[in-house]
Design a protein around this motif. Structure first.
Motif, PDB file in Angstrom:
ATOM      1  N   VAL A  86       0.858  -1.178   0.000  1.00  0.00           N
ATOM      2  CA  VAL A  86       0.000   0.000   0.000  1.00  0.00           C
ATOM      3  C   VAL A  86       0.894   1.227   0.000  1.00  0.00           C
ATOM      4  CG1 VAL A  86      -0.150   0.013   2.534  1.00  0.00           C
ATOM      5  CG2 VAL A  86      -1.931   1.169   1.169  1.00  0.00           C
ATOM      6  N   THR A  87       0.466   2.285  -0.644  1.00  0.00           N
ATOM      7  CA  THR A  87       1.240   3.519  -0.622  1.00  0.00           C
ATOM      8  C   THR A  87       1.078   4.212   0.728  1.00  0.00           C
ATOM      9  OG1 THR A  87      -0.619   4.672  -1.677  1.00  0.00           O
ATOM     10  CG2 THR A  87       1.148   3.871  -3.110  1.00  0.00           C
ATOM     11  N   SER A  88       1.970   5.135   1.021  1.00  0.00           N
ATOM     12  CA  SER A  88       1.919   5.840   2.302  1.00  0.00           C
ATOM     13  C   SER A  88       0.790   6.863   2.305  1.00  0.00           C
ATOM     14  CB  SER A  88       3.253   6.531   2.574  1.00  0.00           C
ATOM     15  OG  SER A  88       3.520   7.504   1.579  1.00  0.00           O
ATOM     16  N   GLY A  89       0.341   7.214   3.520  1.00  0.00           N
ATOM     17  CA  GLY A  89      -0.711   8.202   3.671  1.00  0.00           C
ATOM     18  C   GLY A  89      -0.446   9.091   4.858  1.00  0.00           C
ATOM     19  N   SER A  90      -1.360  10.023   5.107  1.00  0.00           N
ATOM     20  CA  SER A  90      -1.165  10.986   6.188  1.00  0.00           C
ATOM     21  C   SER A  90      -1.476  10.407   7.557  1.00  0.00           C
ATOM     22  CB  SER A  90      -2.056  12.212   5.943  1.00  0.00           C
ATOM     23  OG  SER A  90      -3.424  11.839   5.877  1.00  0.00           O
ATOM     24  N   ASP A  91      -2.202   9.267   7.585  1.00  0.00           N
ATOM     25  CA  ASP A  91      -2.577   8.655   8.862  1.00  0.00           C
ATOM     26  C   ASP A  91      -2.079   7.213   8.877  1.00  0.00           C
ATOM     27  OD1 ASP A  91      -3.715   7.743  11.201  1.00  0.00           O
ATOM     28  OD2 ASP A  91      -5.716   8.530  10.790  1.00  0.00           O
ATOM     29  N   SER A  92      -0.788   7.052   9.157  1.00  0.00           N
ATOM     30  CA  SER A  92      -0.178   5.727   9.083  1.00  0.00           C
ATOM     31  C   SER A  92      -0.734   4.770  10.134  1.00  0.00           C
ATOM     32  CB  SER A  92       1.340   5.836   9.233  1.00  0.00           C
ATOM     33  OG  SER A  92       1.678   6.459  10.463  1.00  0.00           O
ATOM     34  N   GLU A  93      -1.131   5.277  11.291  1.00  0.00           N
ATOM     35  CA  GLU A  93      -1.668   4.415  12.347  1.00  0.00           C
ATOM     36  C   GLU A  93      -2.999   3.804  11.921  1.00  0.00           C
ATOM     37  OE1 GLU A  93      -1.867   6.405  16.069  1.00  0.00           O
ATOM     38  OE2 GLU A  93       0.314   6.634  16.259  1.00  0.00           O
ATOM     39  N   ARG A  94      -3.844   4.611  11.275  1.00  0.00           N
ATOM     40  CA  ARG A  94      -5.133   4.087  10.814  1.00  0.00           C
ATOM     41  C   ARG A  94      -4.923   3.029   9.741  1.00  0.00           C
ATOM     42  NH1 ARG A  94      -7.634   5.160   6.512  1.00  0.00           N
ATOM     43  NH2 ARG A  94      -6.540   7.126   6.148  1.00  0.00           N
ATOM     44  N   VAL A  95      -4.006   3.285   8.804  1.00  0.00           N
ATOM     45  CA  VAL A  95      -3.742   2.320   7.738  1.00  0.00           C
ATOM     46  C   VAL A  95      -3.182   1.029   8.322  1.00  0.00           C
ATOM     47  CG1 VAL A  95      -2.400   1.866   5.659  1.00  0.00           C
ATOM     48  CG2 VAL A  95      -3.412   4.122   6.024  1.00  0.00           C
ATOM     49  N   GLU A  96      -2.286   1.128   9.291  1.00  0.00           N
ATOM     50  CA  GLU A  96      -1.716  -0.057   9.929  1.00  0.00           C
ATOM     51  C   GLU A  96      -2.792  -0.853  10.654  1.00  0.00           C
ATOM     52  OE1 GLU A  96       0.871  -2.964  11.368  1.00  0.00           O
ATOM     53  OE2 GLU A  96       1.125  -1.522   9.732  1.00  0.00           O
TER      54      GLU A  96
ATOM     55  N   GLY B 111       0.844  -5.030   8.958  1.00  0.00           N
ATOM     56  CA  GLY B 111       1.969  -5.747   8.375  1.00  0.00           C
ATOM     57  C   GLY B 111       2.117  -5.643   6.880  1.00  0.00           C
ATOM     58  N   VAL B 112       1.219  -4.920   6.204  1.00  0.00           N
ATOM     59  CA  VAL B 112       1.318  -4.799   4.750  1.00  0.00           C
ATOM     60  C   VAL B 112       2.430  -3.799   4.410  1.00  0.00           C
ATOM     61  CG1 VAL B 112       0.118  -4.073   2.645  1.00  0.00           C
ATOM     62  CG2 VAL B 112      -1.095  -5.392   4.390  1.00  0.00           C
ATOM     63  N   PRO B 113       3.353  -4.150   3.529  1.00  0.00           N
ATOM     64  CA  PRO B 113       4.465  -3.254   3.201  1.00  0.00           C
ATOM     65  C   PRO B 113       3.985  -1.922   2.619  1.00  0.00           C
ATOM     66  CG  PRO B 113       4.885  -5.465   2.366  1.00  0.00           C
ATOM     67  CD  PRO B 113       3.469  -5.449   2.826  1.00  0.00           C
ATOM     68  N   VAL B 114       4.638  -0.834   3.024  1.00  0.00           N
ATOM     69  CA  VAL B 114       4.379   0.487   2.462  1.00  0.00           C
ATOM     70  C   VAL B 114       5.375   0.714   1.326  1.00  0.00           C
ATOM     71  CG1 VAL B 114       4.312   2.962   2.909  1.00  0.00           C
ATOM     72  CG2 VAL B 114       3.503   1.357   4.652  1.00  0.00           C
ATOM     73  N   LEU B 115       4.843   0.919   0.118  1.00  0.00           N
ATOM     74  CA  LEU B 115       5.672   1.007  -1.077  1.00  0.00           C
ATOM     75  C   LEU B 115       5.352   2.270  -1.861  1.00  0.00           C
ATOM     76  CD1 LEU B 115       5.129  -2.648  -2.376  1.00  0.00           C
ATOM     77  CD2 LEU B 115       7.073  -1.834  -1.006  1.00  0.00           C
TER      78      LEU B 115
END
Length: 237
Positions: A35-45, A50-54
């Motif tokens: 998944v690409t990075s976003g402004s709310d990394s905690e919510r995405v996590e 464990g999904v790689p940020v690419l």
């Protein structure tokens, strides 16, 4: 695509929509590539643990199915930009979630051999696990070339939605309907709660909750009882 029909799925767009779509497909048995990075990394996590940020280019290059869930005004440029750097792969599925676009916006990816799909679940995403329940009782607008339309429909079903085919030419009208329902509902609730607060009603949002829900339910029931009310029918321009 693997022999059992499972796909390596990558998500471009880490807002409220993309991670939820990715998690729903993972729940259906697909493997998440990144998944690409976003402004709310905690919510995405929390949604995609464990999904790689690419980078977007790596997501596109590594995935059999790419979910593109970015703001409307970014979609066209993103698709073209990834085509320019050779990120799209022949035979991969590229699915966007924007209500206003059909598959035409994916033309640069198609020119590189990708297969275009447009699937818009008709819910207001919160970006949290609450969305999974909403998806399970929602419809999704699907647009795709005839030979691959069953793939788009199957993916909508895997999200938990009932697929409804929307013609490419009908996408603008469809998007206007979605925006009208969403924006008008939000505006009316804000106006009504402000008036209740002025009247001295404590917690005006809670006070209006059942009234708003039952009124909307009744209005939707009345709208669904008229001619041409079958949502499973194809929507044409």
């Amino acid at each position: 695509m693997t022999r059992d029909g499972r796909l390596g799925v990558g998500v471009i767009g880490a807002g409220r929509v993309g991670p939820v779509i990715g998690a729903a497909l993972a729940g259906a048995g697909h493997a998440l590539v990144g998944v690409t990075s976003g402004s709310d990394s905690e919510r995405v996590e929390a949604i995609l643990p464990g999904v790689p940020v690419l980078e977007a280019t790596e997501v596109a290059r590594r995935s059999e199915l790419v979910i593109v869930a970015v703001p409307h005004d970014q979609l066209e440029g993103l698709v073209a930009g990834l085509a320019d750097v050779g990120a799209w792969q022949p035979g991969q599925l590229v699915l966007h979630t924007d209500p206003a676009w059909g598959t035409g916006v994916l033309a640069p990816a198609v020119a590189k051999g990708a297969i275009p799909l447009a699937v818009h679940p008709a819910i207001e995403f919160s970006g949290t696990s609450m969305d999974f329940r909403a998806l399970s009782s929602a419809y999704a607008a699907v647009t795709a070339p005839g030979p691959v339309l069953p793939i788009a429909q199957a993916l909508a079903v895997e999200l938990g939605c009932e697929p409804v085919v929307v013609d490419e030419s009908a996408r603008p009208a469809y998007a206007e309907a979605i925006a009208t329902a969403r924006d008008f509902s939000r505006s009316i609730v804000r106006q009504a709660t402000a008036l209740l607060a002025e009247a001295g009603i404590p917690n005006p949002g809670a006070y209006l909750s059942q009234l708003a829900h039952t009124t909307i339910d009744h209005a939707l029931s009345e709208a669904g009882s008229g001619p041409g009310s079958d949502p499973a029918a194809t929507i044409q321009g």
